[in-house]
Design an enzyme around this catalytic site. Structure first.
Site, mmCIF file in Angstrom:
data_model
loop_
_atom_site.group_PDB
_atom_site.id
_atom_site.type_symbol
_atom_site.label_atom_id
_atom_site.label_comp_id
_atom_site.label_asym_id
_atom_site.label_seq_id
_atom_site.Cartn_x
_atom_site.Cartn_y
_atom_site.Cartn_z
ATOM 1 N N PRO A 2 23.948 85.481 71.850
ATOM 2 C CA PRO A 2 24.658 84.261 72.246
ATOM 3 C C PRO A 2 23.665 83.175 72.647
ATOM 4 O O PRO A 2 22.705 83.434 73.372
ATOM 5 C CB PRO A 2 25.492 84.732 73.440
ATOM 6 N N ARG A 144 23.773 97.497 73.541
ATOM 7 C CA ARG A 144 22.379 97.941 73.540
ATOM 8 C C ARG A 144 21.735 97.935 74.920
ATOM 9 O O ARG A 144 20.586 98.331 75.078
ATOM 10 C CB ARG A 144 21.571 97.082 72.559
ATOM 11 N N ARG A 297 11.784 85.155 62.335
ATOM 12 C CA ARG A 297 13.232 84.975 62.260
ATOM 13 C C ARG A 297 13.639 84.487 60.882
ATOM 14 O O ARG A 297 12.969 83.648 60.273
ATOM 15 C CB ARG A 297 13.716 83.964 63.312
#
Length: 308
Positions: A2, A144, A297
């Site tokens: 998020p 997680r 990324r």
């Protein structure tokens, strides 16, 4: 993970729902997910405010205490409200409809990392903390277990090491371009996308909104900060704020079943410029969007609009 718009959407939703509510019970299902720094009972305390700093959610309580919540990669906040029975008393709501003072919806309030837990009966195997309030139950889930809930003194929240290092929020109206320029130019050899992801420069942009910012700016993510003119940096600054404002207005991003406090799905990705759209046409020139890797990324860009 998020990002700022998702955490801000959660903050706004909780601000409407839990402020002035008293905590009736507090349950911890995983000791690693809850950090108690003050060893003080919070049952019976009232929620005073819900704040956000960077990606940290802060629930202020009476007696100078706060619950700081960091969602990290897979954290989520789920609120299951109570409803009124025929006699007028509050009872658990199996259909997840909101209490009558809120907008009615068939969904509970759920935000953060989207999983089936947002629609299941709770607590489930990923539930780490449950907070029972006068008007419903607030669940912190984390598959997680990288995130955490921390009970601490309100005046010490700002002393958390990562907050001390964090730069100003990108969407802070008091943040001026001059400040942003000074901070980002301290890292001349950084690739611009890596710099935007660096929360010590300015907080709020993650992978999704960094890609969107650079696409709107027509800046290639591999360009070095030292290679960018002041005019280009100003374009990036303005674009980041525009993208974040749009994302917040659309209740953030979601691949599957995110629901905000009105029961609406976070719909930014339905309107994304480039993120998650590799192989599709560029919204500006019609060329094909490509995916590369920057700062470890996945990164989507238009090679025609964003020239290296």
């Amino acid at each position: 993970m998020p990002e700022l718009p998702e955490v801000e959407t959660i903050r706004r939703g909780l601000d409407r729902i839990i402020v002035k509510q008293k905590i009736k019970n507090f349950k911890v299902f995983n000791d690693k997910s809850f950090i108690d720094e003050v060893d003080q009972k919070i049952i019976g305390l009232k929620v005073l405010a819900v704040r956000r700093r960077a990606k940290l959610l802060i629930i202020d309580l009476e007696q100078g205490l706060s619950l700081a919540i960091h969602l990290k990669m897979t954290g989520q906040i789920i609120f299951r409200p109570l409803k009124r029975s025929a006699t007028g008393s509050l009872v658990a709501n199996e259909n997840h409809a909101f209490h009558e003072r809120l907008q009615p919806t068939n969904y509970g309030f759920a935000g953060g990392h989207p999983t089936k837990s947002m629609e299941r009966e709770l607590p489930d195997k990923s539930t780490r903390v449950e907070i029972d309030l006068e008007n419903g139950k607030l669940f912190y889930g984390d598959e997680r277990k990288f995130g955490w809930v921390r009970l601490m003194k309100t005046d010490e929240v700002g002393d958390l090491p990562f907050l001390q290092k964090a730069g100003p929020d990108f969407n802070d109206p008091n943040l001026k371009f001059k400040t942003f320029k000074e901070r980002i130019k301290r890292h001349p050899k950084m690739k611009i996308k890596a710099a935007l992801l660096d929360q010590t420069i300015a907080a709020g942009l993650g992978n999704i909104y960094a890609d969107e910012t650079l696409a709107l700016s027509r800046i290639h993510p591999l360009r070095l900060v030292s290679d960018l003119s002041d005019k280009e940096l100003k374009t990036i600054f303005d674009s980041a704020r525009e993208i974040l404002a749009k994302a917040i207005s659309l209740h953030g991003s979601s691949w599957r079943n995110y629901r905000d406090a009105n029961g609406d799905r976070g719909s930014y990705l339905d309107n994304a410029l480039v993120y998650g759209r590799a192989g599709e046409p560029c919204p500006f020139c019609g060329g094909t969007l490509e995916k590369i890797k920057v700062a470890g990324r996945g990164t989507v860009l238009c090679p025609k609009c964003q020239r290296l």
